[in-house]
Motif scaffolding. Structure first.
Motif, PDB file in Angstrom:
ATOM      1  N   TYR A  86       0.855  -1.204   0.000  1.00  9.40           N
ATOM      2  CA  TYR A  86       0.000   0.000   0.000  1.00  9.40           C
ATOM      3  C   TYR A  86       0.887   1.249   0.000  1.00  9.40           C
ATOM      4  CZ  TYR A  86      -3.400   3.485   1.482  1.00  9.40           C
ATOM      5  OH  TYR A  86      -4.183   4.606   1.552  1.00  9.40           O
ATOM      6  N   ALA A  87       0.512   2.230  -0.832  1.00  9.53           N
ATOM      7  CA  ALA A  87       1.232   3.509  -0.890  1.00  9.53           C
ATOM      8  C   ALA A  87       0.416   4.575  -0.167  1.00  9.53           C
ATOM      9  CB  ALA A  87       1.472   3.916  -2.338  1.00  9.53           C
ATOM     10  N   PRO A  88       0.960   5.186   0.909  1.00  4.65           N
ATOM     11  CA  PRO A  88       0.191   6.196   1.658  1.00  4.65           C
ATOM     12  C   PRO A  88       0.089   7.529   0.928  1.00  4.65           C
ATOM     13  CG  PRO A  88       2.391   5.984   2.561  1.00  4.65           C
ATOM     14  CD  PRO A  88       2.260   4.919   1.510  1.00  4.65           C
ATOM     15  N   VAL A  89       0.979   7.750  -0.036  1.00  2.01           N
ATOM     16  CA  VAL A  89       0.960   8.976  -0.847  1.00  2.01           C
ATOM     17  C   VAL A  89       1.264   8.582  -2.292  1.00  2.01           C
ATOM     18  CG1 VAL A  89       1.770  10.443   1.054  1.00  2.01           C
ATOM     19  CG2 VAL A  89       3.419   9.419  -0.513  1.00  2.01           C
ATOM     20  N   THR A  90       1.107   9.539  -3.205  1.00  2.00           N
ATOM     21  CA  THR A  90       1.517   9.307  -4.593  1.00  2.00           C
ATOM     22  C   THR A  90       3.001   9.635  -4.746  1.00  2.00           C
ATOM     23  OG1 THR A  90      -0.673   9.745  -5.500  1.00  2.00           O
ATOM     24  CG2 THR A  90       1.198  10.046  -6.984  1.00  2.00           C
ATOM     25  N   PHE A  91       3.749   8.700  -5.264  1.00  2.00           N
ATOM     26  CA  PHE A  91       5.179   8.894  -5.514  1.00  2.00           C
ATOM     27  C   PHE A  91       5.334   9.305  -6.978  1.00  2.00           C
ATOM     28  CE2 PHE A  91       4.914   6.073  -1.957  1.00  2.00           C
ATOM     29  CZ  PHE A  91       5.998   6.357  -1.145  1.00  2.00           C
ATOM     30  N   ASP A  92       5.883  10.532  -7.197  1.00  2.00           N
ATOM     31  CA  ASP A  92       5.893  11.103  -8.538  1.00  2.00           C
ATOM     32  C   ASP A  92       7.283  11.660  -8.840  1.00  2.00           C
ATOM     33  OD1 ASP A  92       5.506  12.459 -10.897  1.00  2.00           O
ATOM     34  OD2 ASP A  92       3.635  13.411 -10.258  1.00  2.00           O
ATOM     35  N   LYS A  93       7.843  11.305  -9.978  1.00  2.00           N
ATOM     36  CA  LYS A  93       9.204  11.769 -10.294  1.00  2.00           C
ATOM     37  C   LYS A  93       9.229  13.195 -10.846  1.00  2.00           C
ATOM     38  CE  LYS A  93      10.046  10.371 -15.099  1.00  2.00           C
ATOM     39  NZ  LYS A  93      10.959   9.630 -15.979  1.00  2.00           N
ATOM     40  N   SER A  94       8.068  13.790 -11.094  1.00  2.00           N
ATOM     41  CA  SER A  94       8.042  15.139 -11.663  1.00  2.00           C
ATOM     42  C   SER A  94       8.125  16.219 -10.583  1.00  2.00           C
ATOM     43  CB  SER A  94       6.762  15.334 -12.486  1.00  2.00           C
ATOM     44  OG  SER A  94       5.623  15.319 -11.638  1.00  2.00           O
ATOM     45  N   LYS A  95       8.053  15.829  -9.305  1.00  2.00           N
ATOM     46  CA  LYS A  95       8.059  16.804  -8.221  1.00  2.00           C
ATOM     47  C   LYS A  95       9.366  16.704  -7.440  1.00  2.00           C
ATOM     48  CE  LYS A  95       3.039  16.709  -7.822  1.00  2.00           C
ATOM     49  NZ  LYS A  95       1.868  16.370  -6.970  1.00  2.00           N
ATOM     50  N   GLY A  96      10.258  17.674  -7.647  1.00  2.00           N
ATOM     51  CA  GLY A  96      11.541  17.681  -6.954  1.00  2.00           C
ATOM     52  C   GLY A  96      12.638  18.134  -7.893  1.00  2.00           C
ATOM     53  N   GLU A  97      13.488  19.055  -7.388  1.00  2.00           N
ATOM     54  CA  GLU A  97      14.554  19.588  -8.242  1.00  2.00           C
ATOM     55  C   GLU A  97      15.779  18.675  -8.257  1.00  2.00           C
ATOM     56  OE1 GLU A  97      15.891  23.415  -7.069  1.00  2.00           O
ATOM     57  OE2 GLU A  97      17.257  23.661  -8.785  1.00  2.00           O
ATOM     58  N   TRP A  98      16.190  18.204  -7.059  1.00  2.00           N
ATOM     59  CA  TRP A  98      17.408  17.390  -6.970  1.00  2.00           C
ATOM     60  C   TRP A  98      17.133  15.956  -6.557  1.00  2.00           C
ATOM     61  CZ3 TRP A  98      21.642  19.110  -9.173  1.00  2.00           C
ATOM     62  CH2 TRP A  98      21.781  20.486  -9.362  1.00  2.00           C
TER      63      TRP A  98
END
Length: 259
Positions: free
Chosen positions: A74-86
């Motif tokens: 189960y994932a408690p949040v959405t894991f997204d590669k588009s959010k984050g600079e480094w």
């Protein structure tokens, strides 16, 4: 008399020539492929399913679909590669998982520990949406057949890796090390497993076969002292971890800090 001798000689030569001709014509012919052509055939509405084939395939398809939809975690949040600079949450999660799994195998086989994991941003092909995680999720994130490698690098090549990451300005999955970027865009405080980087020391870095072979211009991997193919697909690394983990952790610790 002379004509008779010539006739006999001619007749003998003719019989030999005829025999050779017959033997050669009966010899097996070897055929070789000299050219291969490919043609893309699109499947559209003009192609209708064949009932007999559909009937044959259906049980296999249903079995695969059932396996892919089996809930693993189960994932408690959405894991997204588009959010984050480094760095991104999905990149941090994937590299943490890969480092831990690589370490387990590497310690058993080589009695050594893996220090760092570096993967590529482009290798993450999907998000992990909030909610149930299935085997299909792992296939969507990692559809490639990449193998897990451990590469022995000197600290000087780890420094090259840091320079690459600063220049790339892309949040690659990174675990086991951290560093800061000063106002002049130079690295500082490079730590591996919490210790300052030593240029002459050998470090063991988990990655995939694509990057080890120079993919994404990560040529520092080509300077490896030694490499180890763990015979473990990155997708299976994720699937095994999902099976063992009820709820995914959300890594929040920064690996790269821009001052």
């Amino acid at each position: 008399m002379t004509n008779l001798i010539n006739y006999k000689v001619f007749k003998k030569q003719f019989v030999i020539f005829l025999t050779l001709g017959v033997l050669l014509s009966c010899a097996p012919k070897h055929e070789y492929i000299t050219r291969i052509e490919g043609k893309k055939i699109g499947i559209d509405q003009s192609y209708t399913p064949v009932d007999s084939i559909e009937k044959f395939i259906r049980p296999y398809r249903e079995h695969i679909e059932q396996d892919l939809d089996n809930v693993l975690s189960y994932a408690p949040v959405t894991f997204d590669k588009s959010k984050g600079e480094w760095q991104t949450t999905i990149g941090n999660l994937q590299s943490d998982i890969t480092l831990a799994k690589a370490n387990k195998v590497f310690q058993l086989r080589e009695h050594k520990s893996v220090d760092i994991c570096l993967l590529n941003h482009g290798g993450i092909r999907s998000t992990i949406p909030k909610g149930n995680i299935t085997t299909r999720t792992a296939f969507e994130i990692m559809p490639f057949e990449n193998n897990l490698f451990v590469v022995a690098l000197k600290g000087a090549q780890i420094a090259e890796m840091v320079e690459y990451l600063i220049k790339a300005k892309t949040p690659h999955p990174l675990s086991g090390m951290s560093f800061a970027i000063d106002k002049n865009n130079q690295p500082k405080n490079i730590l591996v497993q919490g210790q300052p980087l030593e240029l002459e020391k050998t470090y063991y870095v988990a990655t995939n076969d694509y990057l080890y072979n120079g993919g994404d211009s990560m040529f520092f991997f080509k300077k490896a002292i030694k490499s180890y193919d763990l015979d473990y697909k990155l997708r299976n690394v994720l699937i095994d971890y999902f099976k063992e983990t009820d709820t995914l952790p959300v890594p929040t610790n920064a690996r790269i800090i821009k001052e």
